[in-house]
Motif scaffolding. Structure first.
Motif, PDB file in Angstrom:
ATOM      1  N   HIS A  89       0.842  -1.182   0.000  1.00 51.26           N
ATOM      2  CA  HIS A  89       0.000   0.000   0.000  1.00 51.26           C
ATOM      3  C   HIS A  89       0.884   1.241   0.000  1.00 51.26           C
ATOM      4  O   HIS A  89       1.927   1.263   0.666  1.00 51.26           O
ATOM      5  CB  HIS A  89      -0.895   0.046   1.258  1.00 51.26           C
ATOM      6  CG  HIS A  89      -1.758  -1.158   1.422  1.00 51.26           C
ATOM      7  ND1 HIS A  89      -2.959  -1.293   0.785  1.00 51.26           N
ATOM      8  CD2 HIS A  89      -1.577  -2.304   2.131  1.00 51.26           C
ATOM      9  CE1 HIS A  89      -3.500  -2.468   1.111  1.00 51.26           C
ATOM     10  NE2 HIS A  89      -2.672  -3.088   1.922  1.00 51.26           N
ATOM     11  N   SER A  90       0.457   2.278  -0.691  1.00 51.92           N
ATOM     12  CA  SER A  90       1.106   3.585  -0.532  1.00 51.92           C
ATOM     13  C   SER A  90       0.879   4.024   0.884  1.00 51.92           C
ATOM     14  O   SER A  90      -0.140   3.708   1.517  1.00 51.92           O
ATOM     15  CB  SER A  90       0.514   4.594  -1.515  1.00 51.92           C
ATOM     16  OG  SER A  90       0.810   4.209  -2.835  1.00 51.92           O
ATOM     17  N   PHE A  91       1.817   4.783   1.415  1.00 48.68           N
ATOM     18  CA  PHE A  91       1.776   5.107   2.846  1.00 48.68           C
ATOM     19  C   PHE A  91       2.212   6.555   3.058  1.00 48.68           C
ATOM     20  O   PHE A  91       3.022   7.086   2.294  1.00 48.68           O
ATOM     21  CB  PHE A  91       2.741   4.154   3.593  1.00 48.68           C
ATOM     22  CG  PHE A  91       2.641   4.222   5.093  1.00 48.68           C
ATOM     23  CD1 PHE A  91       1.588   3.627   5.742  1.00 48.68           C
ATOM     24  CD2 PHE A  91       3.621   4.852   5.826  1.00 48.68           C
ATOM     25  CE1 PHE A  91       1.501   3.663   7.137  1.00 48.68           C
ATOM     26  CE2 PHE A  91       3.552   4.899   7.218  1.00 48.68           C
ATOM     27  CZ  PHE A  91       2.501   4.305   7.868  1.00 48.68           C
ATOM     28  N   LYS A  92       1.652   7.173   4.098  1.00 52.05           N
ATOM     29  CA  LYS A  92       2.043   8.523   4.477  1.00 52.05           C
ATOM     30  C   LYS A  92       2.182   8.556   5.999  1.00 52.05           C
ATOM     31  O   LYS A  92       1.257   8.159   6.714  1.00 52.05           O
ATOM     32  CB  LYS A  92       1.005   9.550   4.016  1.00 52.05           C
ATOM     33  CG  LYS A  92       1.375  10.960   4.341  1.00 52.05           C
ATOM     34  CD  LYS A  92       0.367  11.955   3.812  1.00 52.05           C
ATOM     35  CE  LYS A  92       0.789  13.362   4.179  1.00 52.05           C
ATOM     36  NZ  LYS A  92      -0.193  14.334   3.725  1.00 52.05           N
ATOM     37  N   VAL A  93       3.319   9.018   6.468  1.00 51.75           N
ATOM     38  CA  VAL A  93       3.557   9.127   7.900  1.00 51.75           C
ATOM     39  C   VAL A  93       2.777  10.333   8.429  1.00 51.75           C
ATOM     40  O   VAL A  93       2.816  11.409   7.823  1.00 51.75           O
ATOM     41  CB  VAL A  93       5.063   9.289   8.205  1.00 51.75           C
ATOM     42  CG1 VAL A  93       5.303   9.522   9.689  1.00 51.75           C
ATOM     43  CG2 VAL A  93       5.828   8.074   7.718  1.00 51.75           C
TER      44      VAL A  93
END
Length: 96
Positions: A89-93
């Motif tokens: 999955h694309s992820f963003k912190v």
């Protein structure tokens, strides 16, 4: 850089944990190499209620999908059949 969340489940057969143990040192060496190059954000083993390893979760970053796929095509847990079900999955912190 693009972040990737990897959720990888170990194969569900009698030899899966044996395969994991055989190549774990090589897998961890690969993770260390990713850390040294700045591609490794975090990662670790998923455990069942008995504390047995049943998969892995990693957050990695790469400049693009080609670089990610290059890593994925050389990951020893994939090549040796330790992981058999992998979600990416694309992820963003979160900025907290």
């Amino acid at each position: 850089m693009k972040l990737y969340l990897i959720i990888a489940w170990d194969a569900d057969d009698a030899d899966a944990s044996e395969r994991r143990v055989k190549v774990r040192k090589e897998h961890l060496a690969g993770a260390m190499q990713l850390k040294e190059t700045g591609n490794f954000i975090l990662g670790g083993a998923m455990l069942n209620d008995n504390g047995d390893m049943i998969g892995s979760t990693m957050v990695l970053q790469f400049t693009d999908d080609d670089e990610f796929h290059k890593w994925k095509s050389n990951e020893i847990y994939i090549l040796k059949g330790v992981w058999d079900r992998i979600e990416v999955h694309s992820f963003k912190v979160a900025n907290v």
